[in-house]
Design a protein around this motif. Structure first.
Motif, PDB file in Angstrom:
ATOM      1  N   UNK A 230       5.465  -5.043  -8.227  1.00  0.00           N
ATOM      2  CA  UNK A 230       6.444  -3.944  -8.155  1.00  0.00           C
ATOM      3  C   UNK A 230       6.470  -3.266  -6.780  1.00  0.00           C
ATOM      4  N   UNK A 231       5.292  -3.156  -6.145  1.00  0.00           N
ATOM      5  CA  UNK A 231       5.247  -2.530  -4.819  1.00  0.00           C
ATOM      6  C   UNK A 231       6.068  -3.316  -3.819  1.00  0.00           C
ATOM      7  N   UNK A 259      12.926  -0.777 -10.444  1.00  0.00           N
ATOM      8  CA  UNK A 259      11.719  -1.573 -10.162  1.00  0.00           C
ATOM      9  C   UNK A 259      10.788  -1.627 -11.378  1.00  0.00           C
ATOM     10  N   UNK A 260      10.704  -0.521 -12.105  1.00  0.00           N
ATOM     11  CA  UNK A 260       9.785  -0.489 -13.247  1.00  0.00           C
ATOM     12  C   UNK A 260      10.354  -1.199 -14.470  1.00  0.00           C
TER      13      UNK A 260
ATOM     14  N   UNK B  18       3.589   2.572  -9.796  1.00  0.00           N
ATOM     15  CA  UNK B  18       3.967   1.170 -10.041  1.00  0.00           C
ATOM     16  C   UNK B  18       2.699   0.406 -10.395  1.00  0.00           C
ATOM     17  N   UNK B  19       2.867  -0.901 -10.687  1.00  0.00           N
ATOM     18  CA  UNK B  19       1.704  -1.716 -11.074  1.00  0.00           C
ATOM     19  C   UNK B  19       0.577  -1.619 -10.054  1.00  0.00           C
ATOM     20  N   UNK B  20       0.929  -1.795  -8.779  1.00  0.00           N
ATOM     21  CA  UNK B  20      -0.090  -1.992  -7.760  1.00  0.00           C
ATOM     22  C   UNK B  20      -0.178  -0.867  -6.736  1.00  0.00           C
ATOM     23  N   UNK B  21       0.598   0.166  -6.903  1.00  0.00           N
ATOM     24  CA  UNK B  21       0.561   1.294  -5.966  1.00  0.00           C
ATOM     25  C   UNK B  21       1.307   2.485  -6.555  1.00  0.00           C
TER      26      UNK B  21
END
Lengths: 287, 93
Positions: A230-231, A259-260, B18-21
């Motif tokens: 996602x980042x 994005x989510x 978010x997932x990673x940040x």
């Protein structure tokens, strides 16, 4: 301006003025099936002007301008007037549109859900969208996807599809000749031919769809599918948006929501057929 | 006296994990920052509006996380706070 035309593409209206007859005539022919704008005042004006006092007649050379202009845009040859007009409209959208988060992406729709594809020029996103648009999907646009700030829906901007180099023959083999524009040879991006989206794409150009899948296509590589975090998705989409910063917090909210909620994959492929099979397969997979 | 840090203002930041940040939208500047741990945790320690030193932020975080030896962790927290102050996300009290 001497020659002028009004156009409506998706939610945006344009008034195109030109010192020459040819670009306006070419546009009018290719946009003949689009609905006429219902409002008098256009969102944007695009002007195709002679690059200098004598350049209207002598080696005619077009300078693209309008409500928003780029000071250092290089003048173009009159034989590429159609491309100049299209570039002028893109420029106005990229620099001036504020009603949606604008993503430099192609998009297609099926069963009320949208597939969004973004990538650099040459990634294949435009060709792939055009091909899907001829095979049971509705083409929403090959250049800009408009993300609604309130609902999260993607809205179409189905301008003429700009086909470049090898993509020209691929699509010319699939559609009726009268949907193809003239060949513009030797432009800065190589050979270009415009494709008129099909009737379904034009009729339903005001109809949005909820995004269900985001792809980062890459043409010219061995077939591969990768998950994208996602980042990274967020970073790439901010780079693909021309108005993310200008929209402020509503843009942040819309993009983070996208994005989510929308699964993302990077896909590599070496042919259009491969890409289409890949897209169809990923579309059927549960998110 | 060690410097004390506090939030820019109570509602200056809109955060999204978010997932990673984590993403931080800084309302006064309109800038988006992409951050990873321990930045969100440090900002959370300042959430109640207090003005804390790096040592106090560390003590707050140590109640929730295993940060290792304080003599190593406190200078790292201090460096993060100085960086966040330079970005305008926190300010010197």
């Amino acid at each position: 301006m001497k020659h002028a035309l009004s156009l409506k593409i998706g939610p945006a209206t344009f008034r195109i003025g030109s010192a020459w007859r040819q670009p306006v005539e070419a546009l009018a022919a290719l946009y003949a099936d689009y609905p006429a704008p219902s409002v008098e005042v256009a969102d944007f004006t695009v002007r195709l002007e002679p690059a200098g006092p004598l350049r209207r007649w002598l080696r005619p050379s077009i300078f693209i301008t309008g409500d928003h202009g780029l000071a250092d845009a290089a003048p173009m040859s009159l034989s590429h007037g159609l491309l100049a007009a299209e570039m002028g409209m893109n420029l106005q959208m990229a620099l001036g549109w504020r009603r949606h988060l604008l993503l430099h992406a192609s998009s297609v729709e099926k069963d009320g859900r949208a597939l969004v594809m973004t990538g650099e020029s040459g990634s294949g996103k435009s060709t792939l969208a055009a091909q899907l648009g001829e095979r049971g999907w509705r083409l929403m646009g090959d250049e800009f996807a408009l993300l609604d700030l309130a609902t999260g829906m993607v809205f179409p901007f189905p301008r003429l599809v700009s086909l470049k180099n090898r993509a020209i023959d691929v699509l010319a083999a699939e559609v009726r000749e009268d949907r193809m524009g003239p060949l513009l040879a030797g432009t800065a991006k190589g050979d270009i031919r415009h494709l008129v989206p099909n009737g379904d794409a034009i009729r339903r150009m005001d109809k949005g769809a909820m995004p269900a899948l985001l792809l980062f296509p890459r043409f010219g590589h061995q077939t591969d599918v990768r998950a994208v975090g996602q980042g990274e998705v967020f970073m790439r989409l901010t780079q693909a948006s021309t108005n993310y910063v200008a929209l402020g917090e509503p843009g942040f909210d819309a993009l983070t929501h996208f994005v989510r909620n929308v699964p993302a994959r990077a896909i590599d492929f070496s042919s259009g057929e491969e890409a289409i099979a890949l897209v169809e397969r990923l579309w059927e997979e549960p998110a | 006296m060690p410097p004390r840090y506090c939030q820019d203002s109570p509602d200056a930041i809109a955060a999204c994990v978010l997932e990673d940040m984590a993403l931080l939208y800084h309302r006064p500047s309109g800038q988006t920052h992409m951050v990873i741990s321990p930045v969100p945790e440090i900002l959370a320690a300042l959430d109640n509006g207090a003005a804390l030193t790096a040592g106090e932020v560390h003590a707050e975080l140590a109640r929730l996380y295993d940060l290792g030896a304080a003599e190593e962790a406190v200078p790292l927290v201090e460096a993060h706070l100085a960086e966040l102050a330079a970005l305008g996300l926190v300010r010197l009290a």
